[in-house]
Design a protein around this motif. Structure first.
Motif, PDB file in Angstrom:
ATOM      1  N   ALA A  88       0.829  -1.202   0.000  1.00 14.75           N
ATOM      2  CA  ALA A  88       0.000   0.000   0.000  1.00 14.75           C
ATOM      3  C   ALA A  88       0.865   1.254   0.000  1.00 14.75           C
ATOM      4  CB  ALA A  88      -0.934  -0.002   1.203  1.00 14.75           C
ATOM      5  N   ALA A  89       1.940   1.247   0.768  1.00 13.67           N
ATOM      6  CA  ALA A  89       2.844   2.396   0.805  1.00 13.67           C
ATOM      7  C   ALA A  89       3.524   2.597  -0.555  1.00 13.67           C
ATOM      8  CB  ALA A  89       3.887   2.203   1.896  1.00 13.67           C
ATOM      9  N   ALA A  90       3.957   1.506  -1.157  1.00 15.14           N
ATOM     10  CA  ALA A  90       4.606   1.601  -2.466  1.00 15.14           C
ATOM     11  C   ALA A  90       3.626   2.111  -3.522  1.00 15.14           C
ATOM     12  CB  ALA A  90       5.167   0.247  -2.878  1.00 15.14           C
ATOM     13  N   LEU A  91       2.397   1.605  -3.488  1.00 15.67           N
ATOM     14  CA  LEU A  91       1.388   2.043  -4.450  1.00 15.67           C
ATOM     15  C   LEU A  91       1.070   3.515  -4.281  1.00 15.67           C
ATOM     16  CD1 LEU A  91      -0.490   1.165  -6.719  1.00 15.67           C
ATOM     17  CD2 LEU A  91      -2.194   0.595  -4.976  1.00 15.67           C
ATOM     18  N   SER A  92       0.988   3.986  -3.062  1.00 12.43           N
ATOM     19  CA  SER A  92       0.684   5.402  -2.844  1.00 12.43           C
ATOM     20  C   SER A  92       1.840   6.297  -3.282  1.00 12.43           C
ATOM     21  CB  SER A  92       0.331   5.658  -1.376  1.00 12.43           C
ATOM     22  OG  SER A  92       1.431   5.378  -0.543  1.00 12.43           O
ATOM     23  N   ILE A  93       3.065   5.857  -3.052  1.00 13.84           N
ATOM     24  CA  ILE A  93       4.223   6.646  -3.490  1.00 13.84           C
ATOM     25  C   ILE A  93       4.300   6.688  -5.012  1.00 13.84           C
ATOM     26  CG2 ILE A  93       6.758   6.674  -3.542  1.00 13.84           C
ATOM     27  CD1 ILE A  93       6.671   5.714  -0.624  1.00 13.84           C
ATOM     28  N   ILE A  94       4.065   5.567  -5.661  1.00 16.76           N
ATOM     29  CA  ILE A  94       4.080   5.524  -7.128  1.00 16.76           C
ATOM     30  C   ILE A  94       2.991   6.422  -7.696  1.00 16.76           C
ATOM     31  CG2 ILE A  94       3.638   4.027  -9.115  1.00 16.76           C
ATOM     32  CD1 ILE A  94       5.046   1.774  -7.514  1.00 16.76           C
ATOM     33  N   THR A  95       1.809   6.387  -7.102  1.00 18.94           N
ATOM     34  CA  THR A  95       0.713   7.242  -7.559  1.00 18.94           C
ATOM     35  C   THR A  95       1.074   8.714  -7.393  1.00 18.94           C
ATOM     36  OG1 THR A  95      -0.880   5.543  -6.940  1.00 18.94           O
ATOM     37  CG2 THR A  95      -1.729   7.768  -7.253  1.00 18.94           C
ATOM     38  N   VAL A 109       1.365  11.547 -10.393  1.00 17.79           N
ATOM     39  CA  VAL A 109       0.602  12.806 -10.357  1.00 17.79           C
ATOM     40  C   VAL A 109       1.536  14.004 -10.456  1.00 17.79           C
ATOM     41  CG1 VAL A 109      -0.845  14.248  -8.874  1.00 17.79           C
ATOM     42  CG2 VAL A 109      -1.385  11.838  -9.157  1.00 17.79           C
ATOM     43  N   LEU A 110       2.652  13.956  -9.772  1.00 19.54           N
ATOM     44  CA  LEU A 110       3.609  15.066  -9.834  1.00 19.54           C
ATOM     45  C   LEU A 110       4.207  15.219 -11.227  1.00 19.54           C
ATOM     46  CD1 LEU A 110       5.463  14.657  -6.414  1.00 19.54           C
ATOM     47  CD2 LEU A 110       3.859  16.447  -7.082  1.00 19.54           C
TER      48      LEU A 110
END
Length: 54
Positions: free
Chosen positions: A7-14, A18-19
């Protein structure tokens, strides 16, 4: 523990995606603002208020 890491990896990738998209859109907007051939927006003070918005 594996779900938390995933979940942490997915949120960082997302967030990175976006950036990157925001930076690309900002660059395109800045280039469009500098281009004198592009007519001003119909929402701008100096734009044509009778022209439909792009």
């Amino acid at each position: 523990m594996d779900i938390a890491i995933g979940a942490a990896a997915l949120s960082i990738i997302t967030l990175v995606i976006v950036l990157i998209l925001a930076a690309r859109n900002k660059q395109k907007t800045e280039e469009r603002k500098k281009d004198s051939d592009v007519p001003p927006s119909s929402l701008a003070k100096d734009g044509d208020s009778h022209k439909p918005v792009d």
